[in-house]
Design a protein around this motif. Sequence first.
Motif, PDB file in Angstrom:
ATOM      1  N   LEU A   1      45.366  -6.811  13.660  1.00 25.49           N
ATOM      2  CA  LEU A   1      46.120  -7.705  12.684  1.00 25.49           C
ATOM      3  C   LEU A   1      46.606  -8.879  13.125  1.00 25.49           C
ATOM      4  N   VAL A   2      47.103  -8.924  14.677  1.00 28.59           N
ATOM      5  CA  VAL A   2      47.543 -10.009  14.906  1.00 28.59           C
ATOM      6  C   VAL A   2      46.692 -11.090  15.594  1.00 28.59           C
ATOM      7  N   GLN A   3      45.496 -10.555  16.006  1.00 29.26           N
ATOM      8  CA  GLN A   3      44.677 -11.252  16.906  1.00 29.26           C
ATOM      9  C   GLN A   3      43.850 -12.166  15.889  1.00 29.26           C
ATOM     10  N   THR A   4      44.090 -13.081  15.322  1.00 31.49           N
ATOM     11  CA  THR A   4      43.453 -13.727  14.191  1.00 31.49           C
ATOM     12  C   THR A   4      43.171 -15.149  14.572  1.00 31.49           C
ATOM     13  N   GLY A   5      43.535 -15.565  15.750  1.00 32.37           N
ATOM     14  CA  GLY A   5      43.209 -16.968  16.179  1.00 32.37           C
ATOM     15  C   GLY A   5      41.895 -17.187  16.711  1.00 32.37           C
ATOM     16  N   TYR A   6      41.162 -18.085  17.247  1.00 30.92           N
ATOM     17  CA  TYR A   6      40.045 -18.307  17.783  1.00 30.92           C
ATOM     18  C   TYR A   6      39.840 -17.571  18.835  1.00 30.92           C
ATOM     19  N   SER A   7      38.564 -17.477  19.633  1.00 31.35           N
ATOM     20  CA  SER A   7      38.407 -16.419  20.542  1.00 31.35           C
ATOM     21  C   SER A   7      38.072 -17.174  22.032  1.00 31.35           C
ATOM     22  N   PHE A   8      37.563 -18.262  22.027  1.00 32.02           N
ATOM     23  CA  PHE A   8      37.051 -18.724  23.400  1.00 32.02           C
ATOM     24  C   PHE A   8      38.237 -19.758  23.746  1.00 32.02           C
ATOM     25  N   PRO A   9      38.443 -19.668  25.184  1.00 28.84           N
ATOM     26  CA  PRO A   9      38.379 -18.722  25.963  1.00 28.84           C
ATOM     27  C   PRO A   9      39.561 -17.534  25.892  1.00 28.84           C
ATOM     28  N   SER A  10      39.390 -16.517  26.617  1.00 30.44           N
ATOM     29  CA  SER A  10      40.376 -15.428  26.496  1.00 30.44           C
ATOM     30  C   SER A  10      41.370 -15.935  27.153  1.00 30.44           C
TER      31      SER A  10
END
Length: 281
Positions: A184-193
């Motif tokens: 639910l809280v991980q809704t930002g963009y992905s790259f890079p980690s």
Amino acid sequence: MTGPHESGGDRETPPTPPTPPTPPTPSRRTLGALLVGSLLALLGSAAAPAIELHSDTALAAWAVSLSGGYFGIPVVLVLGVAWISCTGRFPGRRKEMAVVLTGVLLGVLGAAAWSNDHVLKPAFAVPRPHLKELARLCVIPSTPEFYALDDKEGRTKDLRHLFTTQPAAALLPKFHPLIREHWLVQTGYSFPSGHALASFTIATAFTLLGFRFRPQPERLLVLLMPWAVLVGWSRLLLQVHSTADITGGGLFGILLGLLVYRIVLWWLNFRQAAIQSQIRD
């Protein structure tokens, strides 16, 4: 009659035990192989099978991921600084080393976190894997539409509503509650980690400084890079990052760890030069 070793009242002094040799410092080639091997281990995550998100394995991955996040990184940083500054062998005062190393790490990690969230991730605009999966399950619209809805906090709010209302809630995979909240809280963009970036920064810096200053126990050195690799793998297993995401974060982290190492060595050399100048004057 006195013996051969008692004449004149003198006795033979027992030999002084030899000082144990200092372990050799690994070559640049060895350290380079360690760092490259860690990146290759991240690339190997592409072959990792998917796991059930309600399983004990998923919960273990969540715990490892936590150690590389906002709560775990400060703990690892404090422990690592204490380890280097309290037991390492370097010129100068231990308190000064602790303050300088903490300040450099906080500065580099803080600047990296801000740049990652506000520059790199928006520039690459790579959707997170779990959001792609939710779009495939028709829980959310397409990922471009979902990212266009609102900012990160607004997307989390919308996603939380969808997770608790029908018909979207019935389409969700089976979660452990902690992992459900993580999605639910991980809704930002992905790259890079960001997790891989932070953990590799700390692991690289402490590994290089550890081989240089030999803190005790030295066996802790063999745990640092594997821990960072596990943090990266945990992000992939939780489906919030891809192999490219964690490898990119790992690469940036290694470069930043090298920067931390060079800054600390520069400070030590500068300090020693200043002391020598005062002595000559």
